[in-house]
Design a protein around this motif. Structure first.
Motif, PDB file in Angstrom:
ATOM      1  N   VAL A   1      -8.201   0.769  -7.616  1.00 30.32           N
ATOM      2  CA  VAL A   1      -9.271   1.668  -7.174  1.00 30.32           C
ATOM      3  C   VAL A   1      -8.702   2.572  -6.081  1.00 30.32           C
ATOM      4  CG1 VAL A   1     -11.590   1.826  -6.198  1.00 30.32           C
ATOM      5  CG2 VAL A   1     -11.005  -0.087  -7.708  1.00 30.32           C
ATOM      6  N   PHE A   2      -8.880   3.901  -6.218  1.00 35.26           N
ATOM      7  CA  PHE A   2      -8.285   4.864  -5.296  1.00 35.26           C
ATOM      8  C   PHE A   2      -9.341   5.615  -4.497  1.00 35.26           C
ATOM      9  CE2 PHE A   2      -5.352   5.377  -9.174  1.00 35.26           C
ATOM     10  CZ  PHE A   2      -4.636   4.238  -8.851  1.00 35.26           C
ATOM     11  N   SER A   3      -8.929   6.116  -3.362  1.00 38.23           N
ATOM     12  CA  SER A   3      -9.756   7.056  -2.615  1.00 38.23           C
ATOM     13  C   SER A   3      -9.615   8.424  -3.268  1.00 38.23           C
ATOM     14  CB  SER A   3      -9.306   7.130  -1.153  1.00 38.23           C
ATOM     15  OG  SER A   3      -9.964   8.204  -0.495  1.00 38.23           O
ATOM     16  N   THR A   4     -10.741   9.038  -3.629  1.00 39.04           N
ATOM     17  CA  THR A   4     -10.725  10.340  -4.301  1.00 39.04           C
ATOM     18  C   THR A   4     -11.105  11.478  -3.371  1.00 39.04           C
ATOM     19  OG1 THR A   4     -12.998   9.971  -5.065  1.00 39.04           O
ATOM     20  CG2 THR A   4     -11.210   9.298  -6.546  1.00 39.04           C
TER      21      THR A   4
ATOM     22  N   ASN B   1      -2.976  13.307  -0.236  1.00 37.35           N
ATOM     23  CA  ASN B   1      -1.531  13.118  -0.083  1.00 37.35           C
ATOM     24  C   ASN B   1      -1.183  11.821   0.640  1.00 37.35           C
ATOM     25  OD1 ASN B   1      -2.354  13.827   2.471  1.00 37.35           O
ATOM     26  ND2 ASN B   1      -0.615  15.182   2.884  1.00 37.35           N
ATOM     27  N   ARG B   2      -2.169  11.151   1.198  1.00 40.70           N
ATOM     28  CA  ARG B   2      -1.917   9.861   1.834  1.00 40.70           C
ATOM     29  C   ARG B   2      -1.928   8.721   0.809  1.00 40.70           C
ATOM     30  NH1 ARG B   2      -6.348   9.439   6.319  1.00 40.70           N
ATOM     31  NH2 ARG B   2      -5.377   7.383   6.578  1.00 40.70           N
ATOM     32  N   GLY B   3      -2.509   8.993  -0.362  1.00 42.04           N
ATOM     33  CA  GLY B   3      -2.501   7.989  -1.438  1.00 42.04           C
ATOM     34  C   GLY B   3      -3.111   6.682  -1.013  1.00 42.04           C
ATOM     35  N   ILE B   4      -4.397   6.715  -0.657  1.00 39.44           N
ATOM     36  CA  ILE B   4      -5.052   5.515  -0.118  1.00 39.44           C
ATOM     37  C   ILE B   4      -5.562   4.627  -1.250  1.00 39.44           C
ATOM     38  CG2 ILE B   4      -6.970   4.655   1.268  1.00 39.44           C
ATOM     39  CD1 ILE B   4      -6.726   7.144   2.981  1.00 39.44           C
TER      40      ILE B   4
ATOM     41  N   HIS C   1       0.829  -1.207   0.000  1.00 40.13           N
ATOM     42  CA  HIS C   1       0.000   0.000   0.000  1.00 40.13           C
ATOM     43  C   HIS C   1       0.862   1.254   0.000  1.00 40.13           C
ATOM     44  CE1 HIS C   1      -2.897  -2.968   2.103  1.00 40.13           C
ATOM     45  NE2 HIS C   1      -3.075  -3.009   0.797  1.00 40.13           N
ATOM     46  N   VAL C   2       2.042   1.168   0.603  1.00 39.94           N
ATOM     47  CA  VAL C   2       2.963   2.307   0.561  1.00 39.94           C
ATOM     48  C   VAL C   2       3.484   2.500  -0.860  1.00 39.94           C
ATOM     49  CG1 VAL C   2       5.159   3.207   1.424  1.00 39.94           C
ATOM     50  CG2 VAL C   2       3.610   2.007   2.972  1.00 39.94           C
ATOM     51  N   LEU C   3       3.876   1.405  -1.515  1.00 36.76           N
ATOM     52  CA  LEU C   3       4.374   1.518  -2.879  1.00 36.76           C
ATOM     53  C   LEU C   3       3.296   1.971  -3.855  1.00 36.76           C
ATOM     54  CD1 LEU C   3       6.709  -1.623  -3.276  1.00 36.76           C
ATOM     55  CD2 LEU C   3       7.345   0.735  -2.808  1.00 36.76           C
ATOM     56  N   SER C   4       2.047   1.777  -3.489  1.00 36.52           N
ATOM     57  CA  SER C   4       0.956   2.198  -4.380  1.00 36.52           C
ATOM     58  C   SER C   4       0.656   3.687  -4.276  1.00 36.52           C
ATOM     59  CB  SER C   4      -0.316   1.401  -4.064  1.00 36.52           C
ATOM     60  OG  SER C   4      -0.865   1.782  -2.811  1.00 36.52           O
ATOM     61  N   ARG C   5       1.187   4.373  -3.234  1.00 35.30           N
ATOM     62  CA  ARG C   5       0.841   5.791  -3.016  1.00 35.30           C
ATOM     63  C   ARG C   5       1.112   6.684  -4.225  1.00 35.30           C
ATOM     64  NH1 ARG C   5       3.544   6.461   2.950  1.00 35.30           N
ATOM     65  NH2 ARG C   5       1.957   5.343   4.163  1.00 35.30           N
TER      66      ARG C   5
ATOM     67  N   GLU D   1       3.568  13.057  -1.650  1.00 29.78           N
ATOM     68  CA  GLU D   1       3.349  11.890  -0.791  1.00 29.78           C
ATOM     69  C   GLU D   1       3.611  12.235   0.676  1.00 29.78           C
ATOM     70  OE1 GLU D   1       5.258   7.403  -0.319  1.00 29.78           O
ATOM     71  OE2 GLU D   1       5.601   8.573  -2.140  1.00 29.78           O
ATOM     72  N   ASN D   2       2.728  11.801   1.549  1.00 33.36           N
ATOM     73  CA  ASN D   2       2.887  12.011   2.993  1.00 33.36           C
ATOM     74  C   ASN D   2       3.704  10.853   3.559  1.00 33.36           C
ATOM     75  OD1 ASN D   2       2.742  12.519   5.698  1.00 33.36           O
ATOM     76  ND2 ASN D   2       0.512  12.219   5.874  1.00 33.36           N
TER      77      ASN D   2
END
Length: 1138
Positions: free
Chosen positions: A478-481, A487-490, A437-441, A1109-1110
């Motif tokens: 699928v991303f959180s919009t 900036n958390r890139g969820i 999940h970090v690499l996906s940010r 990125e945070n």
């Protein structure tokens, strides 16, 4: 005069002595058993008599002459065209591109719906929501009430899903066994993702060819449409976690180079080292074919887990990951941990490897598996990683102690990584997943919904009757919009759908590829997506998947391309042509066809795949078009003896549900009526199949007349007549009632090689096409000869024109009883030309053995009935060896790089323990019993099931099968040699033989003098031999020999040589001076093969980092919430052990 008389007398005596000597020699050699004892003229007489009768029978009952005449009548009405291979492959690629785009567009609709549903949802930690749990649906308690999260869920069998019971209106939700079904995060995710149900249904209505659609959540749950009930394994467990699947990982992250550092200092002894091993194994599970890695263990020194790979990274394919797993169990803890040395090595390794241009050239990461760090090592990070912070640090703190947690978390936060603490084996998988999940940010912040396609894999839920189905998956993230989390890139999860490889084959017009032609596709890594020679399954009955089946390289099936010219061009997505001579094994590898193929290739845009088409030269490069009226064509197509190839697409009946129950002939009728505009058909193929129906129609009446004539076939020796045409049309006529058929499976779906399939013509059709026109090819099914239940097939090809480049219009043949066929042979072999009727030789003589063999050396007739179907070299090794020397037969060496070899299970490596959860459990319990009992409560049994139960070896009793490379011989006769004879010296006894071709056939009569014992020569077999790779040669300079022997040669392997696996007996006598040295040589070559990297193409997109990125979202200590049942079970176990 007197002198003259003396000279004359001397001359006369000399001539008399010479004549006497010659006579004695003739007599002696006759007694000795040379060819004089087997008159070639008699053998030729027998062969002619048998050949004449068999051709008469075969031509009469097959109707071959009538069919040839009918095609000749239409000769002027047809148009012969040469196939433009490049144009053809481009058109096929375009068709596949449109099909793939359709699937990807369906996923895009799911992404949009999911992101909108999440945007409108407010997280509620107290949310209570009843959903359909895939395991619990339709389950009831003891009182007959639905269990919680179960409920009544309507399921109905559906033929589109192989008659599995599904719900086409709703999806179900699966939650991994080691997670709590009603966890707040899961319940909230399930609640907002209910919005996908409507899109699932809509997608399926738009594209009825879709099968499974799904959403894999970053929280761990998996929503699947259509709804289906999931059943736990025999242990009551469902180990499936969608986040551990390749489609999820590929869609969520970018390609990466990873160095895994494992602490093996003295403090890591016991359970900590067990957890560390499992952590590393789980990290390997998350790496795919686009990633590169290495593993370094450290204490006061550095220890590369695979010493030969010092200073480099290797591709994370299945073979390489399994190889490293084998070495993990060899790690042991001792000494002091010097993390500074390990970090320095890791940074240098990543930097140096990146400069080579051979890695992912995208994300880079260091995984640190340790029980603590005494420093933050900021000086090292400042030197190697700051300020760009291109290398992310992911520390995994092993054990309960948190004394060093702050240092490790600081490393993660200062280097855009993530810190987790793993206290028990149950914590491993969930905590390892966090790094994904970090690499996906960066990808999430960029809002790049990259479409990814996986390599081929097997879906066991859909079984087509021949075993599990080969699939590829298209997936999108699928991303959180929500603005507040930008900036958390969820990452919310990944949506995907499966595409059966068989659907790709439906877009390929087999009739355009010719009898031996085929289409194939590969991935950006050179792995096969589809190819007729790919064999992912093995075993009889219920087939099982092979290890490494998903990473079979194109060079392993098109192995004649020694320089990988074709492979590399396709990997690099080029468009072009290539030609080479190939040897194609058929009939389960027993026979061989030598062809010259022209290859045409191009890329499939919008995918990582490239498509190739192979066309064989000669008749395979030509196609003809006939023309008849629709009325007469339909009239002849509707005859009851007509069938069309099941797996060919004349009309697309899968596109709309109302068409799925139509046969292809029914669909053609509807299409030609013009009443169903939504029914899409191949107009060109339909026109040609109508033509073939008209031309072949007279055979129905001809065969019927033979059946009605009671004087014909009175002994019922001929059972079936059959024909097939280039359009997949076939006709069958029975001369006996079905129950009396000797071979009930012939020309049925069970006879896969005997019918038209999606990727090949029938075997009898292919072999007949390579026979001389006008002659028949006779063959015997293998493992035959038992209780007179066997049959012989006789087939011949029908050419359109009287020229070499003429297309093959059709093939016809008959099936006859083996007993009938053999009786004809023995009758012919009793004939002789003597006027008095007394034959000088007969197959009934005790000192003579008579055989009938085919052009591949297999016995159809022998006095010893048990030899029927065997290879001639096994019965007469000395004679077969002589035939090879004389050139009557030649040996063709074939290679199988998808083979499985039996080995003793005791020789299996210990790396298997990491893959089998029971080994993990017993290793942990052994240590736990020596520590505080409190650890028992924390040890979660469910971690056993988080491992992938697929092991490298398929075990069976005391032996197991492992992947290996083999070579094996096939044999083929030399067409230009019609007859031959020879003598063999067997320790002073001369053995003679005569071989004579049977006219108008692929058969040979072999008559052998059996008075001599020639067992010294030994049999010649077709058994495969494992290829052993040896770096060191004991005698002689073998470099040139190795180049010719090792078809997949590379510069690093030029010193390799193929030898037999058996210690003292090797495949060829030329290699007997080579002996196997210690296993170190094989290990050395294994290392060289690990280092060797074939050309590959990187994915088109890369998202390594993002300035917004945070990086302070960098983790903390924690563990996975276990289910209540697991906790209770462990507590009880702890009490019992106290």
């Amino acid at each position: 005069m007197q002198v003259g008389r003396c000279c004359v007398a001397s001359s006369v005596w000399f001539m008399l002595l010479l004549l006497l000597s010659s006579t004695q020699n003739i007599w002696a050699t006759g007694v000795g058993g040379t060819h004089q004892s087997i008159p070639p003229s008699v053998v030729k007489l027998w062969a002619s008599a048998f050949g004449g009768e068999m051709k008469s029978i075969s031509a009469k009952y097959s109707g071959s002459q009538l069919l040839q005449k009918k095609y000749k009548e239409y000769e002027r009405a047809v148009r012969v065209e040469e196939i433009d291979g490049l144009r053809l492959v481009k058109r096929l690629a375009k068709n596949m591109e449109e099909m793939f785009h359709k699937k990807a567009h369906a996923m895009k609709r799911l992404v949009e719906a999911a992101e909108e549903a999440h945007l409108q949802h407010e997280e509620n930690p107290d949310l209570q929501y009843e959903y359909f749990n895939a395991v619990l649906i339709n389950e009831v308690d003891e009182e007959g009430n639905n269990v919680e999260l179960g409920g009544e869920f309507v399921l109905q069998p559906n033929d589109h899903f192989n008659n599995l019971s599904v719900n086409l209106s709703l999806s179900v939700v699966q939650v991994p066994t080691n997670m709590y079904n009603k966890d707040s995060a899961i319940v909230n995710g399930v609640y907002w993702s209910e919005a996908l149900n409507k899109v699932f249904v809509d997608n399926f209505e738009r594209d009825p060819s879709l099968i499974w659609q799904y959403f894999g959540s970053a929280k761990g749950f998996f929503r699947q449409y259509p709804g289906i009930k999931w059943k736990p394994d025999e242990h009551g467990v469902i180990a499936f976690d969608c986040r551990n699947r390749k489609w999820y990982i590929q869609a969520a992250t970018s390609p990466k180079d990873v160095v895994i550092l494992v602490d093996v200092s003295g403090s890591m002894k016991g359970l900590r080292l067990t957890i560390a091993r499992q952590t590393v194994s789980s990290i390997l599970d998350t790496l795919g074919d686009d990633d590169f890695f290495n593993i370094i263990a450290y204490n006061e020194e550095l220890h590369y887990v695979e010493p030969c790979l010092n200073g480099t990274l290797v591709q994370a394919d299945v073979t390489n990951k399994d190889h490293f797993r084998e070495h993990l169990d060899k790690l042991f803890a001792q000494g002091i941990g010097m993390l500074d040395i390990a970090l320095t090595e890791a940074f240098d390794l990543l930097s140096d490897f990146n400069k080579t241009g051979r890695g992912s050239e995208c994300s880079q990461a260091i995984m640190l598996v340790t029980d603590g760090a005494v420093d933050t090592y900021d000086a090292i990070f400042e030197k190697y990683n700051w300020p760009e912070r291109k290398v992310r640090i992911f520390p995994y703190l092993i054990g309960r102690e948190s004394a060093f947690a702050d240092n490790l978390k600081w490393m993660a936060c200062a280097n855009k990584g993530y810190f987790t603490q793993i206290s028990t084996l149950a914590d491993v998988q969930e905590n390892v997943m966090e790094y994904l999940h970090v690499l996906s940010r960066p990808k999430v912040i960029d809002r790049e919904h990259d479409t990814v396609w996986t390599e081929a894999y097997i879906d066991s839920t859909l079984d087509d009757g021949q075993g599990p189905v080969l699939m590829t998956t298209v997936a999108m993230p699928v991303f959180s919009t929500k603005n507040e989390t930008r900036n958390r890139g969820i990452l919310l999860g990944v949506v995907g759908t499966d595409v059966p490889v068989s659907e790709l084959l439906k877009t390929i017009p087999k009739y355009k590829l010719g009898i031996h032609g085929y289409a194939f596709a590969i991935t950006n890594n050179g792995y096969i997506l589809t190819h007729p020679d790919l064999r992912p399954l093995y075993g009889d009955g219920k087939k099982r998947r092979k290890p490494n089946y998903s990473s079979v390289d194109l060079s392993e099936v098109e192995w004649e391309d020694k320089d990988d010219t074709l492979r590399n061009a396709m990997v690099n997505r080029k468009t072009g042509t290539f030609s080479m001579e190939v040897t194609k094994s058929v009939d389960k590898g027993k026979r061989v066809l030598v062809l010259h193929n022209d290859y045409y290739y191009t890329d499939i845009k919008g995918t990582p795949f490239s498509l190739g088409v192979a066309l064989s030269r000669g008749h395979g490069k030509y196609f003809f078009r006939g023309n008849v009226t629709v009325e007469e064509g339909l009239h002849d197509l509707e005859h009851p003896d007509v069938a069309l190839a099941d797996e060919w697409t004349y009309c697309n009946t899968d596109e709309h549900p109302e068409h799925r129950y139509l046969s292809q002939i029914e669909a053609i009728k509807i299409y030609l009526s013009g009443q169903e505009p939504r029914l899409h058909c191949d107009k060109e193929l339909i026109q040609e199949v109508l033509f073939d129906a008209v031309v072949t129609a007279p055979l129905e009446a001809y065969w019927t007349s033979l059946v009605l004539n009671k004087s014909e076939n009175s002994d019922k020796g001929v059972e079936i007549a059959y024909l097939g045409t280039r359009t997949g049309l076939s006709r069958i006529n029975l001369f006996v009632v079905p129950d009396e058929l000797t071979n009930q499976d012939f020309l049925t779906a069970e006879d896969k090689e005997g019918v038209f399939n999606a990727d090949h013509f029938p075997l009898w059709y292919k072999r007949a096409a390579e026979q001389v026109p006008g002659t028949f090819i006779y063959s015997l099914p293998f493992n035959s000869g038992s209780e007179n239940r066997s049959v012989v097939l006789a087939s011949t090809a029908i050419q359109l024109l009287d020229e070499r480049k003429s297309p093959i219009a059709a093939a016809v043949g008959i099936q006859m009883k083996l007993e009938f066929f053999q009786r004809k042979f023995w009758t012919a072999s009793r004939q002789c030309a003597a006027l008095d009727g007394k034959c000088s030789i007969s197959c009934d003589d005790e000192h003579i053995n008579c055989y009938l063999i085919d052009n591949n050396g297999f016995i159809l007739v022998a006095e010893d009935y048990t030899l029927t179907g065997n290879f001639f070299g096994e019965a007469e090794g000395a004679v077969m060896n002589k035939l090879l020397q004389m050139g009557s037969f030649k040996r063709v060496t074939l290679y199988d790089y998808q083979a499985l070899c039996w080995v003793h299970s005791e020789s299996s490596d210990s790396g298997h323990t990491l893959l089998d959860p029971y080994f993990t459990f017993f290793a942990a319990v052994k240590w736990i019993l020596t520590e505080l009992v409190i650890f028992l409560v924390e040890f979660n049994l469910y971690s056993w099931w988080n491992s992938d139960l697929t092991t490298k070896a398929q075990r069976a009793g005391p032996h197991m099968q492992v992947p290996c490379d083999t070579e094996y011989p096939a044999f083929v006769s030399e067409r230009t040699i019609k007859e031959n004879m020879g003598n063999i010296d067997c320790d002073g006894c001369i053995k003679s033989f005569v071989i004579q071709q049977i006219p108008s056939s692929n058969l040979f009569m072999v008559v052998v003098d059996n008075k001599c014992d020639c067992s010294q020569f030994g049999p010649i077999t077709m058994d495969p031999i494992e290829i052993m790779y040896i770096l060191q040669l004991l005698q002689g300079d073998m470099a040139e020999m190795s180049r010719s022997l090792f078809p997949k040669s590379t510069s690093s392997l030029m010193k390799s040589v193929v030898v037999g696996k058996v210690h003292s007996k090797v495949y060829s006598t030329h290699f007997q001076f080579l002996t196997l040295t210690s296993t170190a040589h094989n290990e050395s070559l294994k290392c060289e093969r690990l280092k060797m990297q074939k050309d590959r193409r990187r994915p088109d997109t890369c998202h390594p980092f993002h300035p917004e990125e945070n990086s302070m979202e960098c983790g903390g200590a924690g563990s996975l919430t276990t289910s209540l049942s697991a906790t209770v079970l462990l507590a009880l176990m702890a009490m019992f052990l106290r």
